[in-house]
Design a protein around this motif. Structure first.
Motif, PDB file in Angstrom:
ATOM      1  N   LEU A   2       8.098  -0.571   2.823  1.00 11.48           N
ATOM      2  CA  LEU A   2       7.646  -1.949   2.692  1.00 11.48           C
ATOM      3  C   LEU A   2       8.779  -2.903   3.021  1.00 11.48           C
ATOM      4  CD1 LEU A   2       5.703  -1.618  -0.638  1.00 11.48           C
ATOM      5  CD2 LEU A   2       4.732  -1.825   1.641  1.00 11.48           C
ATOM      6  N   GLY A   3       8.438  -4.024   3.642  1.00 12.02           N
ATOM      7  CA  GLY A   3       9.425  -5.031   3.982  1.00 12.02           C
ATOM      8  C   GLY A   3       9.149  -6.330   3.248  1.00 12.02           C
ATOM      9  N   PHE A   4      10.228  -7.051   2.970  1.00 13.96           N
ATOM     10  CA  PHE A   4      10.124  -8.342   2.296  1.00 13.96           C
ATOM     11  C   PHE A   4      11.075  -9.325   2.960  1.00 13.96           C
ATOM     12  CE2 PHE A   4       8.699  -5.337  -0.805  1.00 13.96           C
ATOM     13  CZ  PHE A   4       7.674  -5.989  -1.467  1.00 13.96           C
ATOM     14  N   ILE A   5      10.650 -10.567   3.040  1.00 17.38           N
ATOM     15  CA  ILE A   5      11.504 -11.645   3.526  1.00 17.38           C
ATOM     16  C   ILE A   5      11.723 -12.575   2.341  1.00 17.38           C
ATOM     17  CG2 ILE A   5      11.726 -13.551   5.147  1.00 17.38           C
ATOM     18  CD1 ILE A   5       9.637 -11.930   6.871  1.00 17.38           C
ATOM     19  N   VAL A   6      12.997 -12.771   1.989  1.00 15.29           N
ATOM     20  CA  VAL A   6      13.364 -13.620   0.855  1.00 15.29           C
ATOM     21  C   VAL A   6      14.407 -14.636   1.309  1.00 15.29           C
ATOM     22  CG1 VAL A   6      12.839 -11.827  -0.843  1.00 15.29           C
ATOM     23  CG2 VAL A   6      15.161 -12.029   0.038  1.00 15.29           C
ATOM     24  N   LEU A  52       6.132 -11.931   2.660  1.00 13.22           N
ATOM     25  CA  LEU A  52       6.944 -13.136   2.579  1.00 13.22           C
ATOM     26  C   LEU A  52       6.996 -13.545   1.111  1.00 13.22           C
ATOM     27  CD1 LEU A  52       8.402 -15.350   4.152  1.00 13.22           C
ATOM     28  CD2 LEU A  52       6.189 -16.402   4.578  1.00 13.22           C
ATOM     29  N   LEU A  53       8.205 -13.542   0.539  1.00 14.78           N
ATOM     30  CA  LEU A  53       8.382 -13.839  -0.885  1.00 14.78           C
ATOM     31  C   LEU A  53       9.423 -14.943  -1.018  1.00 14.78           C
ATOM     32  CD1 LEU A  53       7.668 -13.008  -3.814  1.00 14.78           C
ATOM     33  CD2 LEU A  53       9.561 -11.382  -3.686  1.00 14.78           C
ATOM     34  N   THR A  54       8.965 -16.185  -0.871  1.00 15.84           N
ATOM     35  CA  THR A  54       9.880 -17.323  -0.958  1.00 15.84           C
ATOM     36  C   THR A  54       9.781 -17.978  -2.330  1.00 15.84           C
ATOM     37  OG1 THR A  54       8.221 -18.788   0.016  1.00 15.84           O
ATOM     38  CG2 THR A  54       9.821 -17.792   1.520  1.00 15.84           C
ATOM     39  N   ASP A  55      10.752 -18.808  -2.635  1.00 18.85           N
ATOM     40  CA  ASP A  55      10.766 -19.513  -3.911  1.00 18.85           C
ATOM     41  C   ASP A  55       9.552 -20.439  -4.016  1.00 18.85           C
ATOM     42  OD1 ASP A  55      13.187 -18.284  -4.357  1.00 18.85           O
ATOM     43  OD2 ASP A  55      14.390 -20.067  -3.929  1.00 18.85           O
ATOM     44  N   PRO A  56       9.002 -20.567  -5.226  1.00 16.19           N
ATOM     45  CA  PRO A  56       7.844 -21.453  -5.415  1.00 16.19           C
ATOM     46  C   PRO A  56       8.279 -22.912  -5.598  1.00 16.19           C
ATOM     47  CG  PRO A  56       8.314 -20.322  -7.456  1.00 16.19           C
ATOM     48  CD  PRO A  56       9.290 -19.801  -6.429  1.00 16.19           C
ATOM     49  N   ASP A  57       8.966 -23.424  -4.591  1.00 14.06           N
ATOM     50  CA  ASP A  57       9.413 -24.818  -4.610  1.00 14.06           C
ATOM     51  C   ASP A  57       9.217 -25.402  -3.220  1.00 14.06           C
ATOM     52  OD1 ASP A  57      11.485 -23.719  -3.109  1.00 14.06           O
ATOM     53  OD2 ASP A  57      13.034 -24.086  -4.614  1.00 14.06           O
ATOM     54  N   GLU A  58       9.583 -26.646  -3.058  1.00 16.75           N
ATOM     55  CA  GLU A  58       9.355 -27.338  -1.781  1.00 16.75           C
ATOM     56  C   GLU A  58      10.081 -26.650  -0.627  1.00 16.75           C
ATOM     57  OE1 GLU A  58      10.045 -31.781   0.086  1.00 16.75           O
ATOM     58  OE2 GLU A  58       9.764 -31.593  -2.072  1.00 16.75           O
ATOM     59  N   ALA A  59      11.335 -26.278  -0.836  1.00 18.65           N
ATOM     60  CA  ALA A  59      12.105 -25.622   0.221  1.00 18.65           C
ATOM     61  C   ALA A  59      11.508 -24.266   0.576  1.00 18.65           C
ATOM     62  CB  ALA A  59      13.562 -25.460  -0.212  1.00 18.65           C
ATOM     63  N   GLY A  60      11.073 -23.530  -0.433  1.00 17.17           N
ATOM     64  CA  GLY A  60      10.463 -22.225  -0.190  1.00 17.17           C
ATOM     65  C   GLY A  60       9.167 -22.340   0.587  1.00 17.17           C
ATOM     66  N   GLU A  61       8.359 -23.334   0.255  1.00 12.60           N
ATOM     67  CA  GLU A  61       7.104 -23.543   0.978  1.00 12.60           C
ATOM     68  C   GLU A  61       7.359 -23.991   2.424  1.00 12.60           C
ATOM     69  OE1 GLU A  61       4.023 -22.639   0.107  1.00 12.60           O
ATOM     70  OE2 GLU A  61       4.980 -21.799  -1.669  1.00 12.60           O
ATOM     71  N   LEU A  62       8.400 -24.799   2.616  1.00 15.77           N
ATOM     72  CA  LEU A  62       8.777 -25.216   3.968  1.00 15.77           C
ATOM     73  C   LEU A  62       9.171 -24.005   4.807  1.00 15.77           C
ATOM     74  CD1 LEU A  62       9.463 -27.523   5.999  1.00 15.77           C
ATOM     75  CD2 LEU A  62      11.759 -27.513   5.011  1.00 15.77           C
ATOM     76  N   LEU A  63      10.015 -23.149   4.249  1.00 21.97           N
ATOM     77  CA  LEU A  63      10.434 -21.944   4.956  1.00 21.97           C
ATOM     78  C   LEU A  63       9.239 -21.031   5.233  1.00 21.97           C
ATOM     79  CD1 LEU A  63      12.636 -20.076   6.095  1.00 21.97           C
ATOM     80  CD2 LEU A  63      12.873 -19.132   3.784  1.00 21.97           C
ATOM     81  N   ALA A  64       8.393 -20.840   4.231  1.00 19.79           N
ATOM     82  CA  ALA A  64       7.215 -19.987   4.418  1.00 19.79           C
ATOM     83  C   ALA A  64       6.335 -20.514   5.549  1.00 19.79           C
ATOM     84  CB  ALA A  64       6.418 -19.897   3.119  1.00 19.79           C
ATOM     85  N   TYR A  71       5.003 -15.961  12.663  1.00 21.52           N
ATOM     86  CA  TYR A  71       4.613 -14.596  12.306  1.00 21.52           C
ATOM     87  C   TYR A  71       3.377 -14.630  11.398  1.00 21.52           C
ATOM     88  CZ  TYR A  71       9.331 -13.476  13.927  1.00 21.52           C
ATOM     89  OH  TYR A  71      10.478 -13.339  14.677  1.00 21.52           O
ATOM     90  N   PRO A  72       2.219 -14.960  11.965  1.00 17.52           N
ATOM     91  CA  PRO A  72       1.017 -15.071  11.126  1.00 17.52           C
ATOM     92  C   PRO A  72       0.574 -13.742  10.509  1.00 17.52           C
ATOM     93  CG  PRO A  72       0.470 -15.362  13.446  1.00 17.52           C
ATOM     94  CD  PRO A  72       1.961 -15.298  13.360  1.00 17.52           C
ATOM     95  N   CYS A  73       1.108 -12.621  10.995  1.00 19.82           N
ATOM     96  CA  CYS A  73       0.725 -11.312  10.458  1.00 19.82           C
ATOM     97  C   CYS A  73       1.339 -11.037   9.087  1.00 19.82           C
ATOM     98  CB  CYS A  73       1.129 -10.208  11.427  1.00 19.82           C
ATOM     99  SG  CYS A  73       2.923 -10.083  11.685  1.00 19.82           S
ATOM    100  N   LEU A  74       2.338 -11.801   8.686  1.00 23.08           N
ATOM    101  CA  LEU A  74       3.009 -11.556   7.411  1.00 23.08           C
ATOM    102  C   LEU A  74       2.105 -11.913   6.240  1.00 23.08           C
ATOM    103  CD1 LEU A  74       6.579 -12.947   8.150  1.00 23.08           C
ATOM    104  CD2 LEU A  74       5.792 -10.582   8.255  1.00 23.08           C
ATOM    105  N   LEU A  75       2.217 -11.140   5.188  1.00 19.97           N
ATOM    106  CA  LEU A  75       1.449 -11.371   3.978  1.00 19.97           C
ATOM    107  C   LEU A  75       2.321 -12.156   3.004  1.00 19.97           C
ATOM    108  CD1 LEU A  75       0.259  -7.693   3.709  1.00 19.97           C
ATOM    109  CD2 LEU A  75      -1.092  -9.618   4.549  1.00 19.97           C
ATOM    110  N   GLN A  76       1.825 -13.275   2.509  1.00 17.67           N
ATOM    111  CA  GLN A  76       2.627 -14.102   1.608  1.00 17.67           C
ATOM    112  C   GLN A  76       2.265 -13.801   0.157  1.00 17.67           C
ATOM    113  OE1 GLN A  76       2.578 -18.297   2.427  1.00 17.67           O
ATOM    114  NE2 GLN A  76       4.157 -18.726   0.929  1.00 17.67           N
ATOM    115  N   ILE A  77       3.298 -13.610  -0.658  1.00 19.84           N
ATOM    116  CA  ILE A  77       3.128 -13.417  -2.091  1.00 19.84           C
ATOM    117  C   ILE A  77       3.499 -14.729  -2.774  1.00 19.84           C
ATOM    118  CG2 ILE A  77       3.958 -12.194  -4.125  1.00 19.84           C
ATOM    119  CD1 ILE A  77       4.453  -9.773  -2.341  1.00 19.84           C
TER     120      ILE A  77
END
Length: 115
Positions: A2-6, A52-64, A71-77
């Protein structure tokens, strides 16, 4: 595998406590540069699923949003920001690194069978 982007190295540390064999791409903030793109491409070609596991804040949502656009194939958590808060240095911080492991584990279980 499994892969994750943080976003950060501390996010990776927290994730690796639960999934030590995970392939983790660290963006090092809200950057989507060529190194990050190459690392994401590597994760996609090496892993069964990439999350895709980014922070639940404004910057994290921007990055996501930037990453999902390319990369629309990525699954966001998604994480609950209230469960990812920490008071440090006279201010509140929100992020994956501040999640308590039982909460992070419960969210990951919704997406990942290997935990």
């Amino acid at each position: 595998m499994l892969g994750f982007i943080v976003e950060g190295f501390h996010d990776e540390d927290n994730l690796k406590l639960l999934l030590p064999t995970a392939y983790v791409v660290v963006t090092n903030g809200t950057r989507l540069n060529n190194r990050v793109r190459m690392d994401i491409d590597g994760a996609i070609s090496s892993c069964e699923k990439v999350f895709l596991l980014t922070d639940p804040d404004e910057a994290g949502e921007l990055l996501a949003g930037m990453i999902k656009k390319e990369y629309p194939c990525l699954l966001q958590i998604h994480l609950d920001s209230k469960m990812c808060m920490c008071y440090r240095n006279n201010r509140w911080k929100t992020g994956v690194e501040h999640c308590e492991l039982p909460y992070l584990e419960s969210v990951l279980r919704l997406h990942v069978a290997e935990i």
